[in-house]
Enzyme design. Structure first.
Site, PDB file in Angstrom:
ATOM      1  N   ASP A  29      13.161  11.443 -39.467  1.00 23.69           N
ATOM      2  CA  ASP A  29      12.500  12.374 -40.386  1.00 23.69           C
ATOM      3  C   ASP A  29      12.804  11.920 -41.813  1.00 23.69           C
ATOM      4  O   ASP A  29      13.953  11.625 -42.148  1.00 23.69           O
ATOM      5  CB  ASP A  29      12.997  13.809 -40.142  1.00 23.69           C
ATOM      6  CG  ASP A  29      12.119  14.838 -40.837  1.00 23.69           C
ATOM      7  OD1 ASP A  29      11.932  14.732 -42.071  1.00 23.69           O
ATOM      8  OD2 ASP A  29      11.619  15.753 -40.157  1.00 23.69           O
ATOM      9  N   ILE A  30      11.769  11.860 -42.618  1.00 24.55           N
ATOM     10  CA  ILE A  30      11.905  11.344 -43.982  1.00 24.55           C
ATOM     11  C   ILE A  30      12.609  12.349 -44.908  1.00 24.55           C
ATOM     12  O   ILE A  30      13.100  11.974 -45.965  1.00 24.55           O
ATOM     13  CB  ILE A  30      10.505  10.938 -44.527  1.00 24.55           C
ATOM     14  CG1 ILE A  30      10.616   9.849 -45.573  1.00 24.55           C
ATOM     15  CG2 ILE A  30       9.717  12.136 -45.014  1.00 24.55           C
ATOM     16  CD1 ILE A  30      10.983   8.520 -45.039  1.00 24.55           C
ATOM     17  N   HIS A  93       5.598  17.677 -32.119  1.00 27.82           N
ATOM     18  CA  HIS A  93       6.809  16.889 -32.348  1.00 27.82           C
ATOM     19  C   HIS A  93       8.047  17.744 -32.120  1.00 27.82           C
ATOM     20  O   HIS A  93       8.037  18.951 -32.324  1.00 27.82           O
ATOM     21  CB  HIS A  93       6.833  16.287 -33.757  1.00 27.82           C
ATOM     22  CG  HIS A  93       6.642  17.269 -34.865  1.00 27.82           C
ATOM     23  ND1 HIS A  93       5.408  17.754 -35.222  1.00 27.82           N
ATOM     24  CD2 HIS A  93       7.534  17.867 -35.705  1.00 27.82           C
ATOM     25  CE1 HIS A  93       5.537  18.590 -36.237  1.00 27.82           C
ATOM     26  NE2 HIS A  93       6.819  18.693 -36.537  1.00 27.82           N
ATOM     27  N   HIS A  95      12.084  18.018 -33.190  1.00 34.08           N
ATOM     28  CA  HIS A  95      13.143  17.593 -34.113  1.00 34.08           C
ATOM     29  C   HIS A  95      14.455  17.470 -33.332  1.00 34.08           C
ATOM     30  O   HIS A  95      14.824  18.401 -32.604  1.00 34.08           O
ATOM     31  CB  HIS A  95      13.383  18.646 -35.194  1.00 34.08           C
ATOM     32  CG  HIS A  95      12.263  18.856 -36.166  1.00 34.08           C
ATOM     33  ND1 HIS A  95      12.278  18.344 -37.440  1.00 34.08           N
ATOM     34  CD2 HIS A  95      11.105  19.544 -36.068  1.00 34.08           C
ATOM     35  CE1 HIS A  95      11.181  18.713 -38.092  1.00 34.08           C
ATOM     36  NE2 HIS A  95      10.446  19.448 -37.277  1.00 34.08           N
TER      37      HIS A  95
HETATM   38  P1  AMP Z   1       7.136  20.688 -39.140  1.00 35.86           P
HETATM   39  O1  AMP Z   1       5.673  20.360 -38.844  1.00 35.86           O
HETATM   40  O2  AMP Z   1       7.293  21.980 -39.853  1.00 35.86           O
HETATM   41  O3  AMP Z   1       7.990  20.559 -37.915  1.00 35.86           O
HETATM   42  O4  AMP Z   1       7.664  19.598 -40.171  1.00 35.86           O
HETATM   43  C1  AMP Z   1       7.200  18.279 -40.176  1.00 35.86           C
HETATM   44  C2  AMP Z   1       8.346  17.330 -40.395  1.00 35.86           C
HETATM   45  O5  AMP Z   1       7.793  16.017 -40.519  1.00 35.86           O
HETATM   46  C3  AMP Z   1       9.164  17.580 -41.677  1.00 35.86           C
HETATM   47  O6  AMP Z   1      10.545  17.682 -41.324  1.00 35.86           O
HETATM   48  C4  AMP Z   1       8.889  16.354 -42.539  1.00 35.86           C
HETATM   49  O7  AMP Z   1       9.993  15.949 -43.296  1.00 35.86           O
HETATM   50  C5  AMP Z   1       8.493  15.312 -41.517  1.00 35.86           C
HETATM   51  N1  AMP Z   1       7.614  14.284 -42.022  1.00 35.86           N
HETATM   52  C6  AMP Z   1       6.428  14.470 -42.644  1.00 35.86           C
HETATM   53  N2  AMP Z   1       5.876  13.271 -42.964  1.00 35.86           N
HETATM   54  C7  AMP Z   1       6.730  12.323 -42.526  1.00 35.86           C
HETATM   55  C8  AMP Z   1       6.745  10.890 -42.555  1.00 35.86           C
HETATM   56  N3  AMP Z   1       5.748  10.189 -43.110  1.00 35.86           N
HETATM   57  N4  AMP Z   1       7.788  10.240 -42.000  1.00 35.86           N
HETATM   58  C9  AMP Z   1       8.805  10.940 -41.443  1.00 35.86           C
HETATM   59  N5  AMP Z   1       8.861  12.280 -41.373  1.00 35.86           N
HETATM   60  C10 AMP Z   1       7.838  12.970 -41.914  1.00 35.86           C
END
Ligand code: AMP
Length: 135
Positions: A29-30, A93, A95
């Site tokens: 996660d970025i 996804h 986490h």
């Molecule tokens: P959520 O949809 O609420 O579970 O959150 C989406 C997650 O994706 C967040 O924790 C972001 O930091 C992560 N995220 C979004 N874009 C990217 C990316 N390009 N690379 C890695 N993580 C990402």
């Protein structure tokens, strides 16, 4: 339009990949809540995790376990937290978040861990080696 995660799988957007097979992909996660915070996704683009077909759903969680085992070998933590949130990116996804047991660690409003590109890459490479059974 393809989700940002589909673009990552296709290599159109860079990611810190930690594991991959035919059907699933895992990357850092970025905006990590902790070092080693990883996202695990099916390559098939489906928004809501509970809309996944049975095989993909079951396969995803088998893969999550394998990735989790690799993270635990590399990142010192009390336990690994597993969270499905999914309100930002419309691509199912999971986490995986290393927890130290100090409370309130899975609050997405918490300040994020700041890492350099080199640190992200090093963590990803080490987890990938563990996943590939090289450590
Ligand atoms: P959520 O949809 O609420 O579970 O959150 C989406 C997650 O994706 C967040 O924790 C972001 O930091 C992560 N995220 C979004 N874009 C990217 C990316 N390009 N690379 C890695 N993580 C990402």
């Amino acid at each position: 339009m393809a989700s940002i995660f589909s673009k990552i799988i296709q290599g159109d957007i860079p990611s810190y990949r930690v594991a991959e097979n035919e059907s699933f992909y895992a990357f850092l996660d970025i905006n990590p809540l902790a070092k080693g915070h990883t996202l695990v996704i099916p390559k098939k683009e489906v928004d809501y995790i509970f809309d996944l077909d049975e095989d993909t759903y079951n396969g995803l969680f088998q893969f999550v376990k394998q990735v989790g085992n690799a993270i635990e070998k590399i990142i010192p933590c009390k336990r690994l937290g597993m969270v499905v949130y999914g309100l930002d990116v419309p691509h199912a996804h999971v986490h995986l978040i290393p927890l130290q047991g100090v409370g309130n660690e899975v609050n997405f409003s918490n300040p994020k861990v700041e890492l350099s590109q080199e640190e992200f890459q090093q963590i990803a490479d080490r987890i990938k080696s563990a996943f590939d059974n090289k450590v």
